[in-house]
Design a protein around this motif. Structure first.
Motif, PDB file in Angstrom:
ATOM      1  N   GLY A 102       7.822   0.902  -5.247  1.00 35.40           N
ATOM      2  CA  GLY A 102       6.612   0.303  -5.765  1.00 35.40           C
ATOM      3  C   GLY A 102       6.372   0.610  -7.228  1.00 35.40           C
ATOM      4  O   GLY A 102       5.416   0.121  -7.838  1.00 35.40           O
ATOM      5  N   TRP A 103       7.234   1.432  -7.809  1.00 34.73           N
ATOM      6  CA  TRP A 103       7.075   1.884  -9.199  1.00 34.73           C
ATOM      7  C   TRP A 103       8.275   1.512 -10.059  1.00 34.73           C
ATOM      8  O   TRP A 103       8.126   1.021 -11.180  1.00 34.73           O
ATOM      9  CB  TRP A 103       6.857   3.388  -9.204  1.00 34.73           C
ATOM     10  CG  TRP A 103       7.221   4.104 -10.468  1.00 34.73           C
ATOM     11  CD1 TRP A 103       8.349   4.835 -10.713  1.00 34.73           C
ATOM     12  CD2 TRP A 103       6.456   4.163 -11.687  1.00 34.73           C
ATOM     13  NE1 TRP A 103       8.330   5.353 -11.989  1.00 34.73           N
ATOM     14  CE2 TRP A 103       7.186   4.950 -12.600  1.00 34.73           C
ATOM     15  CE3 TRP A 103       5.229   3.627 -12.076  1.00 34.73           C
ATOM     16  CZ2 TRP A 103       6.730   5.222 -13.891  1.00 34.73           C
ATOM     17  CZ3 TRP A 103       4.780   3.897 -13.367  1.00 34.73           C
ATOM     18  CH2 TRP A 103       5.525   4.684 -14.253  1.00 34.73           C
ATOM     19  N   TRP A 114       7.312  10.479  -0.223  1.00 35.24           N
ATOM     20  CA  TRP A 114       7.358   9.048  -0.524  1.00 35.24           C
ATOM     21  C   TRP A 114       6.815   8.248   0.665  1.00 35.24           C
ATOM     22  O   TRP A 114       7.150   7.087   0.842  1.00 35.24           O
ATOM     23  CB  TRP A 114       8.784   8.614  -0.796  1.00 35.24           C
ATOM     24  CG  TRP A 114       9.310   9.007  -2.144  1.00 35.24           C
ATOM     25  CD1 TRP A 114       8.610   9.445  -3.230  1.00 35.24           C
ATOM     26  CD2 TRP A 114      10.685   8.970  -2.552  1.00 35.24           C
ATOM     27  NE1 TRP A 114       9.452   9.688  -4.288  1.00 35.24           N
ATOM     28  CE2 TRP A 114      10.735   9.396  -3.904  1.00 35.24           C
ATOM     29  CE3 TRP A 114      11.884   8.616  -1.910  1.00 35.24           C
ATOM     30  CZ2 TRP A 114      11.932   9.476  -4.617  1.00 35.24           C
ATOM     31  CZ3 TRP A 114      13.072   8.694  -2.623  1.00 35.24           C
ATOM     32  CH2 TRP A 114      13.093   9.123  -3.963  1.00 35.24           C
ATOM     33  N   GLU A 117      -1.233   3.072 -10.384  1.00 35.74           N
ATOM     34  CA  GLU A 117      -1.965   1.958  -9.804  1.00 35.74           C
ATOM     35  C   GLU A 117      -2.524   1.052 -10.890  1.00 35.74           C
ATOM     36  O   GLU A 117      -2.823   1.486 -12.001  1.00 35.74           O
ATOM     37  CB  GLU A 117      -3.107   2.483  -8.922  1.00 35.74           C
ATOM     38  CG  GLU A 117      -2.617   3.309  -7.739  1.00 35.74           C
ATOM     39  CD  GLU A 117      -3.751   3.944  -6.953  1.00 35.74           C
ATOM     40  OE1 GLU A 117      -4.918   3.719  -7.336  1.00 35.74           O
ATOM     41  OE2 GLU A 117      -3.464   4.655  -5.981  1.00 35.74           O
ATOM     42  N   HIS A 135       3.200   9.442  -2.692  1.00 31.66           N
ATOM     43  CA  HIS A 135       2.809   8.034  -2.760  1.00 31.66           C
ATOM     44  C   HIS A 135       3.757   7.231  -1.876  1.00 31.66           C
ATOM     45  O   HIS A 135       4.553   7.820  -1.122  1.00 31.66           O
ATOM     46  CB  HIS A 135       2.764   7.514  -4.198  1.00 31.66           C
ATOM     47  CG  HIS A 135       4.025   7.678  -4.997  1.00 31.66           C
ATOM     48  ND1 HIS A 135       5.278   7.322  -4.535  1.00 31.66           N
ATOM     49  CD2 HIS A 135       4.223   8.156  -6.261  1.00 31.66           C
ATOM     50  CE1 HIS A 135       6.185   7.536  -5.464  1.00 31.66           C
ATOM     51  NE2 HIS A 135       5.572   8.076  -6.519  1.00 31.66           N
ATOM     52  N   GLY A 136       3.676   5.923  -1.954  1.00 33.07           N
ATOM     53  CA  GLY A 136       4.457   5.082  -1.056  1.00 33.07           C
ATOM     54  C   GLY A 136       5.932   4.985  -1.347  1.00 33.07           C
ATOM     55  O   GLY A 136       6.692   4.409  -0.562  1.00 33.07           O
ATOM     56  N   TYR A 150       3.277   8.478   1.614  1.00 33.04           N
ATOM     57  CA  TYR A 150       1.816   8.457   1.603  1.00 33.04           C
ATOM     58  C   TYR A 150       1.361   7.037   1.252  1.00 33.04           C
ATOM     59  O   TYR A 150       1.302   6.670   0.083  1.00 33.04           O
ATOM     60  CB  TYR A 150       1.252   9.439   0.591  1.00 33.04           C
ATOM     61  CG  TYR A 150       1.428  10.903   0.927  1.00 33.04           C
ATOM     62  CD1 TYR A 150       2.142  11.304   2.058  1.00 33.04           C
ATOM     63  CD2 TYR A 150       0.886  11.889   0.116  1.00 33.04           C
ATOM     64  CE1 TYR A 150       2.295  12.652   2.344  1.00 33.04           C
ATOM     65  CE2 TYR A 150       1.041  13.235   0.403  1.00 33.04           C
ATOM     66  CZ  TYR A 150       1.751  13.610   1.520  1.00 33.04           C
ATOM     67  OH  TYR A 150       1.903  14.940   1.798  1.00 33.04           O
ATOM     68  N   SER A 151       1.062   6.279   2.264  1.00 33.76           N
ATOM     69  CA  SER A 151       0.685   4.882   2.050  1.00 33.76           C
ATOM     70  C   SER A 151      -0.433   4.512   3.016  1.00 33.76           C
ATOM     71  O   SER A 151      -0.386   4.903   4.187  1.00 33.76           O
ATOM     72  CB  SER A 151       1.910   3.978   2.286  1.00 33.76           C
ATOM     73  OG  SER A 151       1.618   2.633   2.049  1.00 33.76           O
ATOM     74  N   PRO A 152      -1.478   3.819   2.555  1.00 37.00           N
ATOM     75  CA  PRO A 152      -1.572   3.108   1.273  1.00 37.00           C
ATOM     76  C   PRO A 152      -2.095   3.934   0.107  1.00 37.00           C
ATOM     77  O   PRO A 152      -2.068   3.471  -1.027  1.00 37.00           O
ATOM     78  CB  PRO A 152      -2.575   1.993   1.590  1.00 37.00           C
ATOM     79  CG  PRO A 152      -3.503   2.620   2.583  1.00 37.00           C
ATOM     80  CD  PRO A 152      -2.620   3.505   3.441  1.00 37.00           C
ATOM     81  N   ALA A 153      -2.594   5.146   0.344  1.00 32.94           N
ATOM     82  CA  ALA A 153      -3.227   5.903  -0.737  1.00 32.94           C
ATOM     83  C   ALA A 153      -2.354   7.075  -1.176  1.00 32.94           C
ATOM     84  O   ALA A 153      -1.805   7.803  -0.345  1.00 32.94           O
ATOM     85  CB  ALA A 153      -4.590   6.419  -0.283  1.00 32.94           C
ATOM     86  N   ALA A 154      -2.245   7.247  -2.482  1.00 37.63           N
ATOM     87  CA  ALA A 154      -1.512   8.382  -3.024  1.00 37.63           C
ATOM     88  C   ALA A 154      -2.371   9.642  -2.962  1.00 37.63           C
ATOM     89  O   ALA A 154      -3.591   9.579  -2.844  1.00 37.63           O
ATOM     90  CB  ALA A 154      -1.111   8.097  -4.464  1.00 37.63           C
TER      91      ALA A 154
END
Length: 341
Positions: free
Chosen positions: A160-161, A239, A289, A155-156, A241-245
């Motif tokens: 973001g988490w 870390w 998400e 994911h990004g 993979y953006s915008p999609a996980a």
């Protein structure tokens, strides 16, 4: 046995978005105490769940008559706090990765044994509906002999988490020890072992820090695994993979292919060699998400193991085996060799 009295040590995102919510939803549990070195955070969480706030985990363990503890702390504290909790007579659910070394993991397992308490590691991917169905299909011989696989989790990034965003401990090597491999990759080493029912024998890895600034922990890794029975495959963690996980796994066998969490509509797709395709609409995999599915089933499994006095589905020994794959990947990166487990 009445309601289990539990304490949560560490009130960051994983506690607030997973453990606390799932404990509250379980009618066999009372959230009695929470702890965080951030006093405001501890008070806010304690008020929300009508629990007592602590700022020092040792005081919590000494003062509270609890049945179980959730350890939701930075990686470098997992072993220390888990062992202390077990030694104080509590069952422990520890977040992944369970430890930062083989020695720590072994000490955690020993502490559970010596105190007669349960130690479970929060590897939630085992409880995803598609993953459980895939394991049954493979055991039933639906795709015949398994030849290969690919499994990935990206994911990004934790900014973001994590509750602390870019200032999170995830990026500080002295606290995290390991980056995307410990955050995401260890989930997949546990998953592939679970689905295939095989152990990893050899690991080769390329592990890099090339996507995030101001950190030395890994943020991209590609690993090649050789498992029992000659099965070979890839495991990736990222870390970037953006915008999609991407949280998918594909299993390749002699009679067909199983695709897991690789399609927006179907959690599992079974493609037979003869061209037939079977699509399974199953419960969604958990997601960070907005509006995503957040129930991991980890808490319910942990509580059931305590109430029924059974072995937890992911005991310390299992967490250790999955951790060793990731540690081997780091060693492979360092030595530029294939590492045998």
């Amino acid at each position: 046995m009445g309601k289990l009295k539990v304490g949560i040590i560490g009130c960051g995102s994983i506690a607030q978005k997973r453990h606390l919510i799932e404990y509250e939803a379980n009618n066999q549990v009372e959230i009695a105490a929470v702890c965080d070195i951030n006093e405001q955070r501890a008070y806010e969480v304690a008020n929300e769940y009508k629990a007592k706030a602590y700022f020092d985990y040792k005081e919590l363990l000494t003062n509270e008559d609890l049945d179980a503890i959730s350890v939701c702390l930075p990686n470098y504290l997992h072993a220390e706090v888990t062992i202390a909790s077990l030694n104080s007579g509590k069952h422990v659910l520890c977040e992944k990765p369970m430890a930062t070394s083989k020695e720590e993991a072994e000490a955690m397992i020993l502490a559970a044994e010596e105190n007669g308490k349960k130690l479970m590691i929060a590897h939630n991917q085992r409880f995803v509906a598609s993953h459980q169905r895939a394991k049954k299909l493979i055991e039933a011989g639906e795709i015949g002999k398994v030849y290969s696989f690919r499994t990935t989790f990206g994911h990004g990034g934790p900014e973001g988490w994590s509750i602390d965003g870019k200032g999170s401990w995830f990026f500080r090597k002295d606290e995290a020890f390991i980056g995307a491999m410990g955050d995401l990759g260890v989930h997949k080493s546990d998953l592939i072992r679970y689905i295939l029912g095989k152990e990893v024998l050899e690991v080769g890895a390329m592990v890099e820090t090339n996507a995030k600034e101001d950190t030395t922990v890994d943020d991209n890794a590609v690993c090649i695994l050789k498992m029992e029975g000659g099965i070979i495959g890839t495991l990736t963690a990222s870390w970037a993979y953006s915008p999609a996980a991407d949280n998918s796994t594909v299993i390749y066998g002699e009679k067909g292919i199983i695709r897991l969490e690789d399609d927006p509509n179907y959690s599992l797709i079974l493609q037979y060699q003869n061209g037939e395709t079977v699509n399974y609409e199953l419960a969604k995999i958990q997601s960070n998400e907005a509006g995503g599915q957040t129930t991991t089933h980890v808490i319910d499994q942990f509580v059931d193991a305590i109430k029924n006095n059974t072995s937890p589905p992911v005991p310390g020994e299992e967490g250790y085996k999955s951790l060793k794959v990731i540690l081997a990947a780091l060693e492979s990166k360092k030595t530029k060799t294939i590492v045998q487990l």
